[in-house]
Scaffold this motif. Structure first.
Motif, PDB file in Angstrom:
ATOM      1  N   LYS A  83       6.902   2.790   5.602  1.00 18.90           N
ATOM      2  CA  LYS A  83       8.152   2.232   4.550  1.00 18.90           C
ATOM      3  C   LYS A  83       6.693   2.747   3.421  1.00 18.90           C
ATOM      4  O   LYS A  83       7.195   2.547   2.498  1.00 18.90           O
ATOM      5  N   ILE A  84       5.688   1.826   3.511  1.00 20.93           N
ATOM      6  CA  ILE A  84       4.655   2.092   2.509  1.00 20.93           C
ATOM      7  C   ILE A  84       4.200   2.965   1.859  1.00 20.93           C
ATOM      8  O   ILE A  84       2.882   2.755   0.821  1.00 20.93           O
ATOM      9  N   ASN A  85       4.542   3.941   2.678  1.00 18.43           N
ATOM     10  CA  ASN A  85       3.743   5.466   2.524  1.00 18.43           C
ATOM     11  C   ASN A  85       2.435   5.366   2.187  1.00 18.43           C
ATOM     12  O   ASN A  85       1.620   6.135   1.173  1.00 18.43           O
ATOM     13  N   CYS A  86       2.081   4.660   2.739  1.00 16.51           N
ATOM     14  CA  CYS A  86       0.406   4.956   3.502  1.00 16.51           C
ATOM     15  C   CYS A  86      -0.101   6.814   4.128  1.00 16.51           C
ATOM     16  O   CYS A  86       0.503   6.551   4.424  1.00 16.51           O
TER      17      CYS A  86
ATOM     18  N   THR B  63       3.594  -3.370  -3.389  1.00 12.90           N
ATOM     19  CA  THR B  63       3.227  -4.386  -2.906  1.00 12.90           C
ATOM     20  C   THR B  63       2.944  -5.634  -2.012  1.00 12.90           C
ATOM     21  O   THR B  63       1.741  -4.637  -1.132  1.00 12.90           O
ATOM     22  N   ASP B  65       3.722  -5.680   0.905  1.00 15.62           N
ATOM     23  CA  ASP B  65       3.117  -4.567   2.881  1.00 15.62           C
ATOM     24  C   ASP B  65       2.445  -4.092   3.025  1.00 15.62           C
ATOM     25  O   ASP B  65       1.045  -4.296   4.135  1.00 15.62           O
ATOM     26  N   MET B  66       1.498  -3.654   1.499  1.00 13.39           N
ATOM     27  CA  MET B  66      -0.070  -3.287   1.567  1.00 13.39           C
ATOM     28  C   MET B  66      -1.111  -4.157   1.677  1.00 13.39           C
ATOM     29  O   MET B  66      -2.042  -3.161   1.562  1.00 13.39           O
ATOM     30  N   HIS B  69      -4.467  -2.575   3.085  1.00  3.33           N
ATOM     31  CA  HIS B  69      -4.582  -1.486   2.911  1.00  3.33           C
ATOM     32  C   HIS B  69      -5.323  -1.451   2.387  1.00  3.33           C
ATOM     33  O   HIS B  69      -5.901  -2.443   1.392  1.00  3.33           O
ATOM     34  N   GLU B  73      -5.982   4.789   0.633  1.00  6.53           N
ATOM     35  CA  GLU B  73      -4.411   4.827   1.651  1.00  6.53           C
ATOM     36  C   GLU B  73      -3.770   5.092   1.537  1.00  6.53           C
ATOM     37  O   GLU B  73      -3.148   6.100   1.903  1.00  6.53           O
ATOM     38  N   PHE B  74      -3.504   5.497  -0.093  1.00 15.81           N
ATOM     39  CA  PHE B  74      -2.166   6.025  -1.017  1.00 15.81           C
ATOM     40  C   PHE B  74      -1.758   6.523  -1.956  1.00 15.81           C
ATOM     41  O   PHE B  74      -1.320   7.168  -2.543  1.00 15.81           O
ATOM     42  N   ALA B  75      -2.934   7.216  -1.602  1.00 19.70           N
ATOM     43  CA  ALA B  75      -3.449   8.687  -2.464  1.00 19.70           C
ATOM     44  C   ALA B  75      -4.513   9.535  -1.687  1.00 19.70           C
ATOM     45  O   ALA B  75      -5.744   9.786  -1.678  1.00 19.70           O
TER      46      ALA B  75
END
Lengths: 128, 98
Positions: A83-86, B63, B65-66, B69, B73-75
């Motif tokens: 969901k968090i797109n990691c 958000t 949830d992140m 982290h 990790e998101f890029a």
């Protein structure tokens, strides 16, 4: 067959091994449980007394997450990553190894059975 | 090996300062950053970042949830458009010729 922690019914093996038939209990945890409760781990599981079984049951209840609950926890964790797109979530989505393993070869557990790609020559023929 | 607890999470200090400054001003403009290794702390929640991926800045909205982290990790740094199948090979052949 003796019953431990509700549903599970390990066989006529040593207690320390029989406990590993529970999802979420491995060799280390099984041995640890036997040690803490002062139960001989090389005793046949069928020879465990009612009292010992209930002690094992309540100890597991208190200290471990097992079976359905553990499975639910695992899927919830993966769902969160997706969901968090990691990066890890993306790897889960694409069905590729998550922990940085090589994918040039191997990685067959995650990728599933080999899908053969058309040979180089075949591709060229079509291009022209 | 995991990071020593004594040190606490790695947070890019300059970035944290900027986030806290944004908190004061109520500004939510994405922060441009190269600090991919920076851990996301609860203060970051609700803020947006432009995280560098080696080529461009990827927009990341943090958000709850992140937390825990890292920004990187998101890029994603790699672009994989899939291997050439029959159709793709034909298409690519066309595009290189023109």
């Amino acid at each position: 067959m003796p019953r431990v922690a509700g549903v599970d019914i390990p066989a006529d093996k040593h207690a320390g091994i029989a406990l590993t038939y529970l999802y979420g209990i491995g060799h280390t945890s099984a041995q640890h449980i036997c040690d803490v409760l002062a139960i001989e781990s090389n005793k046949q599981a069928r020879e465990l007394t009612e009292d010992e079984l209930s002690r094992i049951g309540s100890y597991i209840e208190k200290n471990f997450v097992i079976e359905g609950e553990l499975r639910r926890l695992e899927t919830a964790n993966i769902a969160r990553l997706r969901k968090i797109n990691c990066y890890r979530g993306i790897r889960h989505r694409r069905g590729l190894p998550v922990r940085g393993q090589r994918t040039r070869t191997n990685a067959r557990t995650r990728k599933g059975k080999k899908r053969t790609v058309a040979s180089r020559k075949g591709v060229k023929d079509i291009a022209h | 090996m995991s990071r020593s607890l004594k040190k606490g999470p790695y947070v890019d200090e300059k970035l944290l300062k900027k986030v806290l400054m944004q908190k004061d001003t109520g500004d939510r403009e994405p922060l441009k950053t190269w600090a991919r290794a920076c851990m996301i702390v609860p203060d970051f929640v609700g803020h947006a970042f432009h995280v560098h991926n080696g080529r461009r800045f990827e927009r990341v909205f943090v958000t709850e949830d992140m937390v825990g982290h890292r920004l990187g990790e998101f890029a994603p740094t790699r672009t994989f458009r899939g291997h050439g199948g029959r159709r793709r090979a034909a298409e690519e052949g066309r595009s290189t010729r023109s």
